[in-house]
Design a protein around this motif. Structure first.
Motif, PDB file in Angstrom:
ATOM      1  N   ALA A 302      38.961  42.713  49.838  1.00  0.00           N
ATOM      2  CA  ALA A 302      38.079  42.789  48.686  1.00  0.00           C
ATOM      3  C   ALA A 302      36.311  43.624  48.542  1.00  0.00           C
ATOM      4  O   ALA A 302      35.759  42.479  49.572  1.00  0.00           O
ATOM      5  CB  ALA A 302      38.502  42.202  47.476  1.00  0.00           C
ATOM      6  N   VAL A 304      33.211  43.217  46.852  1.00  0.00           N
ATOM      7  CA  VAL A 304      32.893  43.065  45.420  1.00  0.00           C
ATOM      8  C   VAL A 304      30.870  42.917  45.070  1.00  0.00           C
ATOM      9  O   VAL A 304      30.788  42.664  46.200  1.00  0.00           O
ATOM     10  CB  VAL A 304      33.095  41.505  44.481  1.00  0.00           C
ATOM     11  CG1 VAL A 304      32.383  41.020  43.072  1.00  0.00           C
ATOM     12  CG2 VAL A 304      35.085  41.053  45.025  1.00  0.00           C
ATOM     13  N   ARG A 366      37.527  33.790  39.728  1.00  0.00           N
ATOM     14  CA  ARG A 366      37.526  35.075  40.914  1.00  0.00           C
ATOM     15  C   ARG A 366      36.057  35.005  40.994  1.00  0.00           C
ATOM     16  O   ARG A 366      34.808  35.228  41.265  1.00  0.00           O
ATOM     17  CB  ARG A 366      38.103  36.250  40.866  1.00  0.00           C
ATOM     18  CG  ARG A 366      39.677  36.607  41.674  1.00  0.00           C
ATOM     19  CD  ARG A 366      40.456  37.702  41.724  1.00  0.00           C
ATOM     20  NE  ARG A 366      39.772  38.784  41.030  1.00  0.00           N
ATOM     21  CZ  ARG A 366      40.788  39.172  40.182  1.00  0.00           C
ATOM     22  NH1 ARG A 366      41.846  38.616  39.623  1.00  0.00           N
ATOM     23  NH2 ARG A 366      40.073  40.072  38.750  1.00  0.00           N
ATOM     24  N   ARG A 367      35.140  36.252  39.320  1.00  0.00           N
ATOM     25  CA  ARG A 367      34.104  36.130  39.060  1.00  0.00           C
ATOM     26  C   ARG A 367      33.319  35.046  38.753  1.00  0.00           C
ATOM     27  O   ARG A 367      32.300  34.393  40.477  1.00  0.00           O
ATOM     28  CB  ARG A 367      33.811  36.189  38.080  1.00  0.00           C
ATOM     29  CG  ARG A 367      32.277  36.847  37.488  1.00  0.00           C
ATOM     30  CD  ARG A 367      31.960  37.180  36.027  1.00  0.00           C
ATOM     31  NE  ARG A 367      31.185  37.115  35.790  1.00  0.00           N
ATOM     32  CZ  ARG A 367      29.954  38.488  34.932  1.00  0.00           C
ATOM     33  NH1 ARG A 367      30.777  39.688  35.423  1.00  0.00           N
ATOM     34  NH2 ARG A 367      29.089  38.516  34.624  1.00  0.00           N
ATOM     35  N   GLU A 390      34.819  44.909  40.674  1.00  0.00           N
ATOM     36  CA  GLU A 390      35.779  44.603  41.969  1.00  0.00           C
ATOM     37  C   GLU A 390      36.530  45.740  42.641  1.00  0.00           C
ATOM     38  O   GLU A 390      36.747  46.722  42.232  1.00  0.00           O
ATOM     39  CB  GLU A 390      36.589  42.679  41.595  1.00  0.00           C
ATOM     40  CG  GLU A 390      36.296  41.636  41.025  1.00  0.00           C
ATOM     41  CD  GLU A 390      37.090  40.765  40.974  1.00  0.00           C
ATOM     42  OE1 GLU A 390      36.351  39.135  41.169  1.00  0.00           O
ATOM     43  OE2 GLU A 390      38.047  41.047  40.142  1.00  0.00           O
TER      44      GLU A 390
END
Length: 468
Positions: A302, A304, A366-367, A390
């Motif tokens: 991922a 971000v 997640r953030r 993301e």
């Protein structure tokens, strides 16, 4: 760009190209320049494939996929110059930081820390990797000395035979995660060596100035792809996912989800290996090619981005570059601000097993986890971005992971000779995974398209075309 959707129809061409990433666009352009009638089918509503940039409401263009260009990536450099796509150096001025598993911090400048737990052993082993990589035959990998021996091992198995230094192994594991978006236990050790040889050595892959992460494109890493698409115009058909490819004695028939059927003499498939399994082939793919695809999963990553009013960390003498170990989700951080520093941008990478755990969490969690890591890197102001986005590549459309595939142990030995990039009848193969130089990178995608175009042109032979 001028490429547009069209009404469903039957289309006739000499060559059909599947995928409008850098490999597919390069293939099509080379064929078109040779006077060969070509059509490109792309599942998405954009070109670029695994290279994807987006202008956000904050006014910043963010690269969600591949983004860097290095000085030895000559094909990519040449196309960027041809289409007047400017580049600028990756920001690396100031102190970088390493945050260790136990929470201790170490600031450093240059490519890597000069001292610290496991550094000496890490440097010894990376030098050994370079020595072994220099033995790799890039055009005929199966002729490399100790080929079968190395392909039978995972990277983890090899590294653990070399050292029991846990800190060195942590450093090496993060390197594997960062380059291949995989864990050391998953990847063939021979594939590691092949990839190092393909890119010019360990330092070339890992470092910034003069190396793979040297520069960025001011208009996004897909700027060259968009320019290539404009040059191809209506030859590109967007929103046309390929569902099946049927071969006869004289033709290929390619059916898309948009209802289009393309009849051509040859096909070039440029999509990632994992996406190949979404296409029904008649007759079925040869066992070697199918075996290769099944030994070639996509990486797990991922990417971000957190956007700020300004790159405030620069005023504090920090570069924004960081490596993070332990249970934190983020492994690597870079300053991804625009060249004029009109906004501050940090990009965080979440790799391998870490992305599996992190991606399963709720959005807010997640953030919070990523911003906590960024706050460790540059201070508390990182916890309050004006924009946050993301790109979780394993969840992304037709790509099914990022940024490139890796070979699992035994894949090269069992299927490489006939499955890597040999044509399957009238179907030819391109994509960065088929490249000998800069395999896995944008430059490798470009060279793979050039090779596939040469193969197809030779297979078609001289064709007499009517004028007009």
């Amino acid at each position: 760009m001028t490429a547009t959707r069209r009404e469903p129809s039957a289309v006739h061409a000499e060559v059909v190209v599947v995928g409008a990433g850098y490999a597919g666009l390069t293939t099509a352009r080379r064929l078109a320049d040779a006077g060969i009638d070509v059509v490109v089918l792309e599942a998405a509503d954009r070109v670029g494939g695994r290279v994807f940039s987006q202008v956000r409401a904050s006014g910043v263009r963010l690269d969600h996929g591949g983004q860097w260009i290095g000085p030895t990536q000559r094909r990519f450099q040449a196309l960027a110059a041809e289409f007047d796509c400017p580049t600028f150096p990756t920001w690396e001025t100031g102190r970088h930081v390493e945050i260790r598993a136990d929470g201790t911090r170490a600031d450093y400048t240059g490519g890597a820390p000069e001292s610290g737990p496991g550094i000496a052993e890490y440097e010894r082993i990376t030098a050994l990797l370079d020595t072994l990589a220099r033995t790799v035959d890039l055009e005929r990998p199966w002729e490399t000395p100790r080929f079968a021996e190395f392909d039978a091992l995972s990277a983890e198995e090899f590294l653990r035979t070399e050292t029991d230094d846990k800190d060195a192994l942590q450093r090496l594991a993060l390197a594997v995660q960062g380059v291949w978006c995989a864990e050391p236990r998953e990847i063939s050790f021979f594939h590691v060596l092949f990839y190092l040889a393909s890119g010019g050595g360990y330092e070339q892959l890992m470092e910034t100035s003069g190396c793979a992460q040297d520069s960025r494109l001011g208009d996004g890493a897909d700027a060259v792809a968009r320019a290539l698409a404009r040059s191809l115009g209506a030859r590109i058909r967007l929103g046309e996912p390929v569902l099946s490819i049927r071969q006869t004695q004289t033709e290929v028939h390619v059916h898309t989800g948009g209802g289009t059927v393309v009849h051509a003499a040859r096909a070039v498939v440029t999509v990632p290996p994992a996406a190949v399994e979404r296409i029904a082939f008649d007759p079925p793919l040869p066992p070697a090619r199918l075996g290769w695809v099944r030994h070639a999963p996509m990486g797990r990553v991922a990417k971000v981005h957190a956007v700020y009013e300004e790159p405030f960390w620069r005023d504090a003498g920090r570069s924004g570059i960081a490596t993070l170990y332990g249970e934190r989700p983020v492994g690597v951080v870079f300053d991804n601000s625009p060249q004029d520093a009109s906004r501050g941008v940090l990009v965080a990478f979440v790799y391998g097993d870490r992305v599996d755990r992190w991606a399963a969490a709720p959005d807010a969690e997640r953030r919070r986890a990523v911003l906590t890591c960024l706050s460790e890197v540059v201070g508390e102001r990182a916890g309050e971005p004006i924009d946050y986005v993301e790109q979780i590549w394993p969840r992304t459309g037709w790509t099914i992971g990022g940024y490139e595939c890796f070979l699992t142990p035994g894949g090269w030995t069992s299927h490489g000779r006939d499955g890597w990039r040999s044509p399957s009848g009238r179907v030819h193969w391109a994509g960065t995974e088929t490249a000998s130089v800069w395999n896995g990178y944008i430059d490798g995608a470009i060279s793979s398209g050039e090779r596939a175009a040469r193969e197809v042109a030779a297979a078609l032979g001289p064709v007499v075309r009517q004028p007009g």
